[in-house]
Write a protein that holds these residues in place. Sequence first.
Motif, mmCIF file in Angstrom:
data_model
loop_
_atom_site.group_PDB
_atom_site.id
_atom_site.type_symbol
_atom_site.label_atom_id
_atom_site.label_comp_id
_atom_site.label_asym_id
_atom_site.label_seq_id
_atom_site.Cartn_x
_atom_site.Cartn_y
_atom_site.Cartn_z
ATOM 1 N N GLU A 155 42.895 31.008 38.675
ATOM 2 C CA GLU A 155 42.454 32.257 39.288
ATOM 3 C C GLU A 155 42.019 33.243 38.201
ATOM 4 O OE1 GLU A 155 44.351 34.735 42.800
ATOM 5 O OE2 GLU A 155 45.266 35.324 40.884
ATOM 6 N N ARG A 226 39.371 39.049 42.813
ATOM 7 C CA ARG A 226 39.984 37.820 42.311
ATOM 8 C C ARG A 226 39.143 36.612 42.715
ATOM 9 N NH1 ARG A 226 45.162 38.444 40.294
ATOM 10 N NH2 ARG A 226 46.052 40.543 40.640
ATOM 11 N N PRO A 228 39.244 32.840 43.160
ATOM 12 C CA PRO A 228 40.389 31.932 43.344
ATOM 13 C C PRO A 228 40.344 30.733 42.391
ATOM 14 C CG PRO A 228 38.801 31.677 45.128
ATOM 15 C CD PRO A 228 38.360 32.866 44.338
#
Length: 300
Positions: A155, A226, A228
């Motif tokens: 991540e 973010r 992933p």
Amino acid sequence: MTCRPAAQFVVITEVRANVGMAVDDVVVEEQLLTIGVFARRSRLSLRALRLYDHLGLLSPAVVDPDTGYRRYRDDQLFTARLIVGLRRLDMPLSDVARVLSGPREVGVEVLEEYWAAVERRLAFQRGLAERLGESLRGGQTRFPAFTVLEREVPETILLSEIKAVDLPALRATVTGAIARLTRRAADHGGAVGGPMVFFHGEVNEDSDGPVEVGIPVRTASAATRREPAQLQAYVTVTRAQWEWPQILSAYDAVEEWIRQHQRTGVGAAREVYRVGIDPVAAEPAEEVCDVAVPIVAARR
């Protein structure tokens, strides 16, 4: 009615003499061409001449303040014919301006760089046409030699900008975004990887993406997102393979590998750049980025 000569006329500029001015300072004579004659001799249309004047590429020697008539010097024909030749090479007006604005040796360098890029593009398009022809004839499409690999990516906290952009503005848009994001990364603990360019849609003559430019950073904020953790299929691209449209072959190779291995792409294709590497200044064999696509893991 008085008729002006068709080819040229004599402009006599009267300068009101101040006390003490010599007679030679009062009258200046110069042979100039009408815009119609200049257009015929230069092989440029009146519309083109007005455009090049507006862009500062080729301005008239004299514009009559009362009538707006434009007059050109005979020696401006060289510049006009040079523009004609450069435009026949499909050189953009921005590059034409670079040729005209500096010393002639600089103009030669600009021309040589432009034509080298054209030849690279034509070589790619020739190969693409051959591969598409094979596909249409029912054969297997061949791609240039790229080694497609897989990797696990953790991540990532990403500081990014996203924008619709057309092909001519793509490089400037990406370069500007990287500079801005690099400065802002200091407020997020600093960059922890090289720039990434995400293509959420095609960028070509007909489509404008959008494109997202991101910098991996250490700490999150309201301005970050973010990315992933994911499995990626990717190829490594050298400087020689990086120029558009050559880099499209890298995307084609990854997509073909995904298809042949019966995998599924699950995210935007992206270019992941090396830390501290300027692709424009890199050596031809130097690795500058990876072209990667997130994929679903193979079933066991």
